[in-house]
Scaffold this active site. Structure first.
Site, PDB file in Angstrom:
ATOM      1  N   THR A   1     -13.436  -4.206  -8.539  1.00 59.12           N
ATOM      2  CA  THR A   1     -14.639  -4.227  -9.369  1.00 59.12           C
ATOM      3  C   THR A   1     -14.438  -3.314 -10.569  1.00 59.12           C
ATOM      4  O   THR A   1     -14.326  -2.092 -10.429  1.00 59.12           O
ATOM      5  CB  THR A   1     -15.863  -3.773  -8.552  1.00 59.12           C
ATOM      6  OG1 THR A   1     -15.987  -4.619  -7.405  1.00 59.12           O
ATOM      7  CG2 THR A   1     -17.123  -3.865  -9.380  1.00 59.12           C
TER       8      THR A   1
ATOM      9  N   LYS B   1     -45.789 -19.317 -24.591  1.00 61.80           N
ATOM     10  CA  LYS B   1     -44.834 -20.281 -24.065  1.00 61.80           C
ATOM     11  C   LYS B   1     -44.904 -21.548 -24.894  1.00 61.80           C
ATOM     12  O   LYS B   1     -45.985 -21.989 -25.279  1.00 61.80           O
ATOM     13  CB  LYS B   1     -45.178 -20.579 -22.603  1.00 61.80           C
ATOM     14  CG  LYS B   1     -44.263 -21.544 -21.888  1.00 61.80           C
ATOM     15  CD  LYS B   1     -44.764 -21.747 -20.455  1.00 61.80           C
ATOM     16  CE  LYS B   1     -43.878 -22.701 -19.680  1.00 61.80           C
ATOM     17  NZ  LYS B   1     -44.404 -22.926 -18.304  1.00 61.80           N
TER      18      LYS B   1
ATOM     19  N   LYS C   1     -19.343 -10.053 -11.837  1.00 65.95           N
ATOM     20  CA  LYS C   1     -19.239  -9.254 -10.610  1.00 65.95           C
ATOM     21  C   LYS C   1     -20.289  -8.145 -10.595  1.00 65.95           C
ATOM     22  O   LYS C   1     -20.995  -7.943  -9.594  1.00 65.95           O
ATOM     23  CB  LYS C   1     -17.833  -8.658 -10.490  1.00 65.95           C
ATOM     24  CG  LYS C   1     -17.663  -7.642  -9.371  1.00 65.95           C
ATOM     25  CD  LYS C   1     -17.961  -8.225  -7.989  1.00 65.95           C
ATOM     26  CE  LYS C   1     -17.691  -7.189  -6.903  1.00 65.95           C
ATOM     27  NZ  LYS C   1     -18.044  -7.703  -5.562  1.00 65.95           N
TER      28      LYS C   1
ATOM     29  N   THR D   1     -12.290   1.360  -6.730  1.00 65.79           N
ATOM     30  CA  THR D   1     -12.716   1.899  -8.034  1.00 65.79           C
ATOM     31  C   THR D   1     -13.944   2.781  -7.813  1.00 65.79           C
ATOM     32  O   THR D   1     -15.056   2.424  -8.199  1.00 65.79           O
ATOM     33  CB  THR D   1     -13.043   0.764  -9.028  1.00 65.79           C
ATOM     34  OG1 THR D   1     -13.982  -0.148  -8.411  1.00 65.79           O
ATOM     35  CG2 THR D   1     -11.797   0.011  -9.425  1.00 65.79           C
TER      36      THR D   1
ATOM     37  N   LYS E   1     -50.887  -9.225 -16.188  1.00 65.05           N
ATOM     38  CA  LYS E   1     -52.066  -8.670 -15.496  1.00 65.05           C
ATOM     39  C   LYS E   1     -51.822  -8.501 -14.002  1.00 65.05           C
ATOM     40  O   LYS E   1     -52.346  -7.575 -13.373  1.00 65.05           O
ATOM     41  CB  LYS E   1     -53.291  -9.553 -15.742  1.00 65.05           C
ATOM     42  CG  LYS E   1     -53.353 -10.837 -14.950  1.00 65.05           C
ATOM     43  CD  LYS E   1     -54.653 -11.579 -15.160  1.00 65.05           C
ATOM     44  CE  LYS E   1     -54.721 -12.833 -14.294  1.00 65.05           C
ATOM     45  NZ  LYS E   1     -54.717 -12.534 -12.851  1.00 65.05           N
TER      46      LYS E   1
ATOM     47  N   ASP F   1       0.850  -1.186   0.000  1.00 62.46           N
ATOM     48  CA  ASP F   1       0.000   0.000   0.000  1.00 62.46           C
ATOM     49  C   ASP F   1       0.889   1.240   0.000  1.00 62.46           C
ATOM     50  O   ASP F   1       2.075   1.175   0.366  1.00 62.46           O
ATOM     51  CB  ASP F   1      -0.911   0.008   1.236  1.00 62.46           C
ATOM     52  CG  ASP F   1      -2.162   0.837   1.036  1.00 62.46           C
ATOM     53  OD1 ASP F   1      -3.233   0.239   0.803  1.00 62.46           O
ATOM     54  OD2 ASP F   1      -2.075   2.078   1.089  1.00 62.46           O
TER      55      ASP F   1
ATOM     56  N   CYS G   1     -50.852 -14.632 -16.464  1.00 66.34           N
ATOM     57  CA  CYS G   1     -50.601 -14.268 -15.066  1.00 66.34           C
ATOM     58  C   CYS G   1     -49.728 -13.031 -14.897  1.00 66.34           C
ATOM     59  O   CYS G   1     -50.161 -12.022 -14.327  1.00 66.34           O
ATOM     60  CB  CYS G   1     -49.956 -15.452 -14.329  1.00 66.34           C
ATOM     61  SG  CYS G   1     -51.014 -16.915 -14.230  1.00 66.34           S
TER      62      CYS G   1
END
Length: 439
Positions: free
Chosen positions: A125, A325, A211, A87, A272, A31, A269
């Site tokens: 990230t 479907k 991520k 970030t 509505k 660091d 379903c």
């Protein structure tokens, strides 16, 4: 065991460094803040996190964890570096890469002086493409070496939650990483060996996207739960109880079936019920921005499909599927029926292959075409043979997936423009005459 340098002694960095050291790896934390370095070397944690102070003390005392400001020392003494710097958002909301860029420059300069192979593994990230567009070019520029040949590159996102980070590290729900080279992939596999979790090895950009997807999904779930809670309270109900019951349903509520990118939802379903729930909320004075966005996003997906068909410039379009479907003849609020109607209104000739809807009409069922209020002259547009449909069409829209149709559609994909809303084959991606709606 590996020798690893961890750049950035922030939340992710110090947890990763201590947990790696606990696992038996030799770890050097790096660091620019001398105060943080001094704290680590004194066997203390620079942040408050359950169990971390004891873990840092133990690993420093064992000699497996130390800290330094010297990038050159860290690189020369390790075989891999984890980059865990922050970030923060830019003023425009874009991901901030200033710390990433600084670290890549520093690591690159140190790599220029190192003879052995070294892997640089990003854990911060970063949006998809950052490794390729920013990190690799900087590493290559400052090292004078070639990524994937002279040094390795990987992206290995973390999914730690504050207050449970150490538990999450040892019991992850998800492990994913991308690598540019076999050496880095092998190292990441070794580090994760023995984890009770599926390990996903993918390309760099996919790992970067996973991520962000994970974080976005968590945010959506919080906002959705809050919205349901607000509506529940307005009805005199306990929203937490409602959501606890919902989450107990692992067959549907947590099912991957509804987490598969593709076309819009429809049927008798979902549309509505979203409208009814929003109306109830409005009546009770509760705003529903999440549910409003659901309706908006669903409408946008139909518009997206329409644009893809328009771009194909076809005058005769064959649609595979029109029911909401596959496996049913139900057309109630079918997004495929809506798409067909829009194309017809624009002057496109539309024919449809849907074996279940065709069967209903052929059998003279009283409910044939049930729910259709959008496609004009539906029965006359139905074609009983897929081969006939393919032969007569300038472009094909695959809306529903029928197993018996797969071989013919796979052959057609090579000669007829195709807009795929369901994905015939996972190996197919947009290109040439083939357009996948989300891939």
């Amino acid at each position: 065991m590996a020798r690893i340098s961890v750049f950035g002694i922030g939340y992710v960095g110090v947890v990763a460094a201590a947990c790696l050291a606990k696992a038996g790896h030799q770890v050097v934390a790096v660091d620019v803040d001398q105060a943080r370095i001094d704290v680590i070397n004194a066997g203390k944690s620079p942040i408050v996190e359950k169990g971390l102070a004891a873990l840092v003390a133990e690993t420093v005392d064992s000699g497996r964890l130390s800290a330094t400001r010297s990038v050159a020392e860290a690189i020369s003494g390790t075989e891999a570096s984890f980059v865990c710097v922050g970030t923060p958002s830019g003023a425009d909301g874009a991901v901030g890469l200033i710390y990433i860029e600084q670290v890549c420059k520093a690591i690159g300069a140190a790599l220029a002086e190192k003879d052995g192979f070294h892997s640089v593994i990003l854990r911060s990230t970063i949006v998809p493409g950052t490794c390729e567009r920013t990190c690799i070019p900087l590493l290559e520029k400052y090292s004078g070496k070639t990524a994937g040949e002279d040094f390795g590159v990987g992206y290995y996102p973390e999914f730690l939650r504050e207050s449970t980070a150490i538990e999450d590290y040892h019991d992850p729900g998800l492990i994913v990483f991308g690598s540019l080279d076999a050496h880095t992939e092998a190292l990441l596999r070794e580090i994760n060996m023995g984890m009770d979790c599926t390990v996903h090895s993918v390309d760099l950009r996919t790992a970067e996207m996973v991520k962000y997807t994970s974080n976005a999904w968590r945010a959506v779930k919080v906002s959705f739960a809050n919205e349901i809670g607000n509506i529940s309270k307005s009805c005199g109900l306990d929203g937490q109880t409602v959501m606890e019951i919902l989450c107990s349903d692992h067959k549907v509520a947590i099912s991957p079936y509804f987490m598969r990118p593709g076309f819009a939802f429809g049927g008798s379903c979902l549309p509505k019920d979203i409208r009814a729930l929003r109306h109830l909320a409005m009546t009770n004075g509760v705003t529903t921005p999440v549910l409003a966005a659901v309706e908006e996003a669903n409408a946008e997906q139909i518009a997206r499909a329409e644009t893809l068909v328009t771009e194909a410039k076809a005058r005769r379009v064959g649609m595979v599927g029109v029911s909401f479907k596959a496996g049913t003849d139900d057309l109630r609020e079918s997004p495929l029926a809506e798409l067909a109607a829009r194309l017809i209104r624009s002057g496109v000739s539309v024919e449809i292959y849907d074996p279940f809807v065709f069967e209903a009409f052929a059998a003279g069922n009283a409910t044939a075409g049930r729910g259709n209020a959008t496609v004009p002259d539906l029965e006359s547009r139905l074609v009983g043979s897929l081969e006939v449909l393919l032969e007569r069409s300038d472009a094909i829209v695959v809306g529903n997936l029928y197993k018996e149709a797969l071989p013919s559609l796979a052959r057609a994909a090579g000669r007829t423009p195709m807009i795929d809303l369901t994905r015939l084959d996972r190996s197919l991606v947009s290109g040439g005459g083939y357009s996948g709606i989300c891939w």
